[in-house]
Design a protein around this motif. Structure first.
Motif, short mmCIF file in Angstrom:
data_model
loop_
_atom_site.label_atom_id
_atom_site.label_comp_id
_atom_site.label_asym_id
_atom_site.label_seq_id
_atom_site.Cartn_x
_atom_site.Cartn_y
_atom_site.Cartn_z
N SER A 35 -6.25 14.27 -5.40
CA SER A 35 -5.91 12.90 -4.99
C SER A 35 -7.16 12.03 -4.91
O SER A 35 -7.16 10.87 -5.36
N ALA A 36 -8.23 12.58 -4.33
CA ALA A 36 -9.49 11.83 -4.23
C ALA A 36 -10.07 11.55 -5.61
O ALA A 36 -10.58 10.44 -5.88
N LEU A 57 3.10 5.85 -3.05
CA LEU A 57 4.30 6.67 -3.22
C LEU A 57 4.17 7.63 -4.39
O LEU A 57 4.61 8.78 -4.32
N GLY A 58 3.57 7.17 -5.49
CA GLY A 58 3.39 8.06 -6.65
C GLY A 58 2.51 9.26 -6.31
O GLY A 58 2.79 10.39 -6.70
N CYS A 91 -5.61 6.97 -1.91
CA CYS A 91 -5.19 8.24 -2.51
C CYS A 91 -5.30 9.39 -1.52
O CYS A 91 -4.46 10.29 -1.50
N GLY A 92 -6.35 9.36 -0.67
CA GLY A 92 -6.51 10.42 0.32
C GLY A 92 -5.39 10.43 1.35
O GLY A 92 -4.85 11.49 1.69
N VAL A 93 -5.04 9.22 1.83
CA VAL A 93 -3.93 9.13 2.79
C VAL A 93 -2.62 9.56 2.13
O VAL A 93 -1.81 10.30 2.71
N GLY A 94 -2.41 9.10 0.89
CA GLY A 94 -1.21 9.51 0.15
C GLY A 94 -1.17 11.01 -0.07
O GLY A 94 -0.11 11.64 0.05
N GLY A 95 -2.35 11.59 -0.36
CA GLY A 95 -2.41 13.04 -0.56
C GLY A 95 -2.09 13.80 0.71
O GLY A 95 -1.38 14.82 0.69
N SER A 97 0.83 -1.21 0.00
CA SER A 97 0.00 0.00 0.00
C SER A 97 0.87 1.26 0.00
O SER A 97 0.58 2.23 -0.71
N LEU A 98 1.95 1.23 0.82
CA LEU A 98 2.83 2.39 0.89
C LEU A 98 3.52 2.63 -0.45
O LEU A 98 3.60 3.77 -0.91
#
Length: 433
Positions: free
Chosen positions: A406-407, A26-27, A358-362, A21-22
């Motif tokens: 991101s969302a 990353l992208g 995507c939200g967490v990544g954002g 997931s990480l």
């Protein structure tokens, strides 16, 4: 309750595959961080330009000055008019132009003038003949003492206000208030009786105030801190020997009102100077800033577009990961459907999982982007040594935009895997090894 369960399942899936997931996020993290860092540096450059204009009085000002030449059919033609600007023109502009907030005369000598303190210290600097409205129009605070008053202008008093550099050079840490300075007039000037002087001599002035330091303009390379400010009438009487005003600085109420203010000023000049305005030239401060602003926008769009490709790559990574997840969890999908889950439930499960990722990544990207912006600003100061500080400007608007993008990427790139998962039949899914 369906959405809450989908969120819970999505979070559980991410926790069970933390590393994958990480790496998938990353992208998105790099993309959001890159966009925010680039925008922060671009807006920082814009802030530098705004602060630089503020040193000179702001973008809402324009300069009216007498010109000896004008351009006609791509060639310069000498202006034969005997008209010139006077202090009465300044007063008329303030009184008759509705969009003008202030107008102030200026008679400049930018530097090279010998200025001496009573204690013997001296400095080469310049002077500026102004009236009582100057510091208010410039939004420039007096550090110690007072500024030139209307009575000083009326009586052509021999008083002055020192810029920060001049005050420090002449008096150091001591207060210059009440002290006397001498300004060399030099040869080539006319005295109060209109007689040309062929020898160097000085005029004495009493210091009544000092200005808060303003700094050097990056664009023009001048510093008002290196000037001595004297009543305009005193300059005319003691230094120039005439009633001419070489330059009038006009301030509109807002930057948008500058073009209208220019036309109003031209109308006043024509009325007062035999229907002529071809002997003046006007320079608008905001015109040059608009060009710099366009360059700043182009740089931001270019850098933002390059950084935006990282978001695209991140979105493709999300899609790839979700397709793998659908393949791995095919039997789970079949079991859920056999127990009564609808296609919409399966669709929401995988779609929300994609959006959460995507939200967490954002969110992580926002934090990293703020740190990257600060780091790049520090690096820019060390590379571009003409500025002591490069601000990193990150607005709440751009943070919300980044998280929203991101969302959207999560929805866009997670939709196909989610649809694929929801379209599986229970029998087909349960047969999967």
């Amino acid at each position: 309750m369906r959405i809450v369960e989908a969120v819970s399942v999505g979070i559980s899936a991410m926790r069970s595959n933390k590393m994958r997931s990480l790496l998938t996020m990353l992208g998105i993290i790099i993309g959001v961080a890159s966009v925010l860092a680039m925008i922060a540096i671009g807006d920082g450059a814009k802030e530098i330009v705004r602060q630089d204009a503020q040193k000179l009085g702001g973008a809402n000002q324009f300069f009216v000055f007498r010109s000896s030449y004008k351009r006609v059919n791509n060639r310069w033609v000498r202006i034969r008019s005997n008209e010139y600007l006077k202090y009465e023109d300044v007063l008329a502009i303030e009184a008759e132009c509705p969009t003008v907030s202030a107008a102030t005369p200026q008679i400049w000598n930018w530097g090279g003038v010998l200025i001496q303190a009573s204690g013997g210290s001296e400095v080469r600097a310049g002077w500026n003949g102004v009236d009582a409205t100057y510091n208010t129009a410039m939004d420039w605070d007096v550090k110690d003492g007072r500024f030139i008053s209307g009575e000083d202008v009326k009586n052509a008093s021999k008083v002055c206000v020192l810029g920060g550099e001049v005050a420090t050079a002449l008096f150091g840490d001591k207060s210059p208030l009440g002290q006397e300075i001498k300004i060399a007039r030099g040869s080539g000037y006319y005295n109060r009786w209109g007689q040309k002087e062929g020898r160097r001599y000085t005029e004495r002035f009493t210091v009544v105030g000092t200005f808060v330091p303003r700094g050097t303009s990056l664009r023009f390379g001048v510093s008002f801190d290196n000037l001595v400010f004297i009543p305009v009438s005193t300059i005319q009487e003691r230094f120039t020997g005439n009633d001419q005003i070489p330059n009038i600085t006009v301030y509109a109420h807002t930057v948008k009102e500058v073009p209208k203010a220019v036309e109003e000023v031209k109308t006043v000049i024509r009325k007062r100077h035999r229907n002529q305005d071809d002997f003046i030239e006007i320079f608008e401060m905001h015109a040059g800033m608009a060009q710099l602003d366009k360059i700043s926008k182009i740089i931001k769009i270019t850098l933002g577009s390059i950084a935006g490709f990282s978001l695209l790559v991140g979105g493709i990574g999300i899609m790839n990961m979700m397709l793998v997840a659908v393949t791995e969890r095919t039997r789970e999908i079949g079991l859920r459907k056999a127990l009564g889950a609808k296609s919409l439930d399966i669709l929401l499960q995988f779609l929300i999982e994609s959006v959460i990722m995507c939200g967490v990544g954002g969110a992580i990207g926002v934090g990293l982007g703020i740190l990257a912006g600060e780091g790049m600003a520090l690096l820019a100061v060390n590379i571009v040594k003409i500025v002591p500080e490069w601000p990193s400007v990150i607005s709440l608007e751009w943070i919300l935009i980044s998280v929203s993008v991101s969302a959207i990427i999560g929805i866009s790139f997670g939709l196909y895997p989610a649809i694929k998962a929801s379209s599986l039949t229970p029998i087909e899914a349960l047969r999967k090894d």
